[in-house]
Enzyme design. Structure first.
Site, PDB file in Angstrom:
ATOM      1  N   LYS A 183       7.386  -7.388   1.126  1.00  0.00           N
ATOM      2  CA  LYS A 183       7.644  -8.398   0.031  1.00  0.00           C
ATOM      3  C   LYS A 183       6.448  -9.375  -0.104  1.00  0.00           C
ATOM      4  O   LYS A 183       5.553  -9.334   0.630  1.00  0.00           O
ATOM      5  CB  LYS A 183       9.003  -8.985   0.470  1.00  0.00           C
ATOM      6  CG  LYS A 183      10.065  -8.207   0.457  1.00  0.00           C
ATOM      7  CD  LYS A 183      10.748  -7.575  -0.890  1.00  0.00           C
ATOM      8  CE  LYS A 183      11.319  -6.286  -0.880  1.00  0.00           C
ATOM      9  NZ  LYS A 183      12.837  -6.224  -0.185  1.00  0.00           N
TER      10      LYS A 183
HETATM   11  C1  LIG Z   1      13.924  -5.589   0.254  1.00  0.00           C
HETATM   12  C2  LIG Z   1      15.345  -5.760  -0.448  1.00  0.00           C
HETATM   13  C3  LIG Z   1      16.502  -6.302   0.038  1.00  0.00           C
HETATM   14  C4  LIG Z   1      16.488  -6.613   1.338  1.00  0.00           C
HETATM   15  O1  LIG Z   1      15.622  -6.050   2.429  1.00  0.00           O
HETATM   16  P1  LIG Z   1      15.727  -6.189   3.975  1.00  0.00           P
HETATM   17  O2  LIG Z   1      14.525  -5.136   4.229  1.00  0.00           O
HETATM   18  O3  LIG Z   1      16.986  -6.073   4.636  1.00  0.00           O
HETATM   19  O4  LIG Z   1      14.828  -7.843   4.257  1.00  0.00           O
HETATM   20  C5  LIG Z   1      17.425  -6.529  -0.755  1.00  0.00           C
HETATM   21  N1  LIG Z   1      17.531  -6.299  -2.162  1.00  0.00           N
HETATM   22  C6  LIG Z   1      16.307  -5.590  -2.746  1.00  0.00           C
HETATM   23  C7  LIG Z   1      16.532  -5.824  -4.068  1.00  0.00           C
HETATM   24  C8  LIG Z   1      15.097  -5.676  -2.080  1.00  0.00           C
HETATM   25  O5  LIG Z   1      14.173  -5.191  -2.704  1.00  0.00           O
END
Ligand SMILES: *Cc1c(COP(=O)(O)O)cnc(C)c1O
Length: 370
Positions: A183
């Protein structure tokens, strides 16, 4: 064999290590500490909301957010058919039925489809802002208000994006973010729930931490179901630094995307990502569609790029075809979601990626055109 050009790579600005050492030296290594308070406060300010609750992951954040809506079995929650799976897992974990809706021209949930999907059983709408481009959240919130539904934004892929100038994550009753390694802001693992509502905030805090009783005497009396979804002060130490550099990080992502756009604009059969003036793309990833005119299908393009040392990632799989999707929620066809899933892939777009690598990837893709 040389390493592939990766689709993504965490970017470390430099001061993370010093803050992390500070936290360790001070003994604040677990889920209390000054960096946690700072990270939550500054994050809420950045989004422009009253409250933020840090969590152990984005998946924990979306489950926590939905858990304070007190969904009942057989309640329906409208979700995108074209989506990353975490929000759907959270709906299922709450015992509710996800009701998928097809995508629109932004690749996100279609507001008109939401109107059609609402029944007496509908309680909430989960809006996912996918790949850096916001959904039409202003329209969706208006629909929700008219129908007395809650809105939860999953803004994990669009941190920093704005709709008519207002930050995504500030529209819904609740919104969540992820700080996973791929992210734009990372704490290794981590997430955040934000809200404007002080009562929801108190419930989020309680449920994040097992719903302990309020005072010493009732500490081990639990009136509600809670979770351990706490973030550590160590993660927050990294988060505070990453947040300071968020604007730079987003600028870097946008610059990479604009460079790709210029190189791929005239390649027939490649559709570049959506970018509407009302909600400009922050390009969490650089995603393209491989159309029929390209001459090779998406899967072949992926394996050819891999042979040339370039990693790519295919798009999500349509929810209505997921083995875990209950048939009770499936009521229509999803042509846009199916088409996105078949044609879409994203290219390397990590911060620090130089122009020469962008040109290499774009050139390699262009050369594949039959
Ligand atoms: C990355 C993501 C999450 C949550 O991801 P984690 O790996 O649990 O931190 C939730 N929703 C979307 C749309 C994502 O891209």
């Amino acid at each position: 064999m040389t390493a592939l050009v990766p689709v993504s790579r965490p970017y470390i600005w430099g001061e993370e290590k010093a803050r992390l050492c500070e936290a360790i030296d001070a003994g604040w290594v677990s889920s209390r500490g000054p960096f946690l308070d700072q990270f939550e406060k500054r994050f809420a300010e950045k989004i422009g909301v009253g409250y933020a609750v840090a969590t152990s992951s984005g998946t924990a954040a979306i489950h926590l957010a939905l858990s304070v809506l007190d969904l009942q079995r057989h309640d329906e929650v409208i979700v995108p058919d074209f989506t990353m799976i975490s929000p759907v897992l959270a709906v299922l974990a709450c015992g509710a039925i996800p009701v998928p809706v097809d995508a629109d021209e932004t690749w996100n949930i279609d507001p008109d489809g939401i109107e059609r999907a609402i029944t007496e059983k509908t309680r909430a709408i989960v809006v996912v802002h996918t790949y850096g481009h916001p959904a039409r959240i202003d329209r969706i919130v208006a629909i929700a208000r008219r129908n007395k539904l809650r809105v939860v934004e999953d803004a994990a892929e669009a941190l920093g994006a704005r709709v008519f100038g207002r930050a995504v994550g500030s529209f819904g009753d609740l919104a969540i973010f992820s700080f996973y390694a791929n992210k734009v802001l990372t704490t290794g693992e981590g997430g955040m729930v934000v809200t404007e509502d002080p009562r929801l905030y108190e419930r989020l805090r309680a449920k994040r931490n097992l719903c302990f009783g309020a005072d010493e005497e009732t500490r081990f009396v639990h009136n509600e179901i809670g979770f351990n979804y706490r973030m550590t002060n160590l993660q927050a130490a990294m988060g505070v630094v990453q947040l300071q550099h968020l604007d730079e990080a987003i600028e870097a992502k946008i610059a990479i995307a604009l460079e790709y756009n210029a190189l791929l604009a005239n390649v027939s059969g490649i559709t570049t990502p959506p970018n509407f003036a009302w909600g400009p793309n922050v390009f969490w990833v650089y995603a393209v569609l491989v159309e029929d005119e390209f001459g090779l299908d998406r899967k072949t393009v992926q394996s050819e790029l891999k042979r040339n040392g370039i990693e790519t990632r295919r798009f999500f799989y349509p929810l209505h075809r997921q083995p875990i999707m209950p048939s009770a929620g499936i009521r229509e066809a999803f042509p846009k979601s199916v088409s996105l899933s078949e044609r879409g892939l994203y290219l390397p777009s990590f911060i620090g990626m130089g122009s020469s690598t962008i040109k290499q990837v774009a050139g390699c893709l262009t050369a594949l055109r039959a």
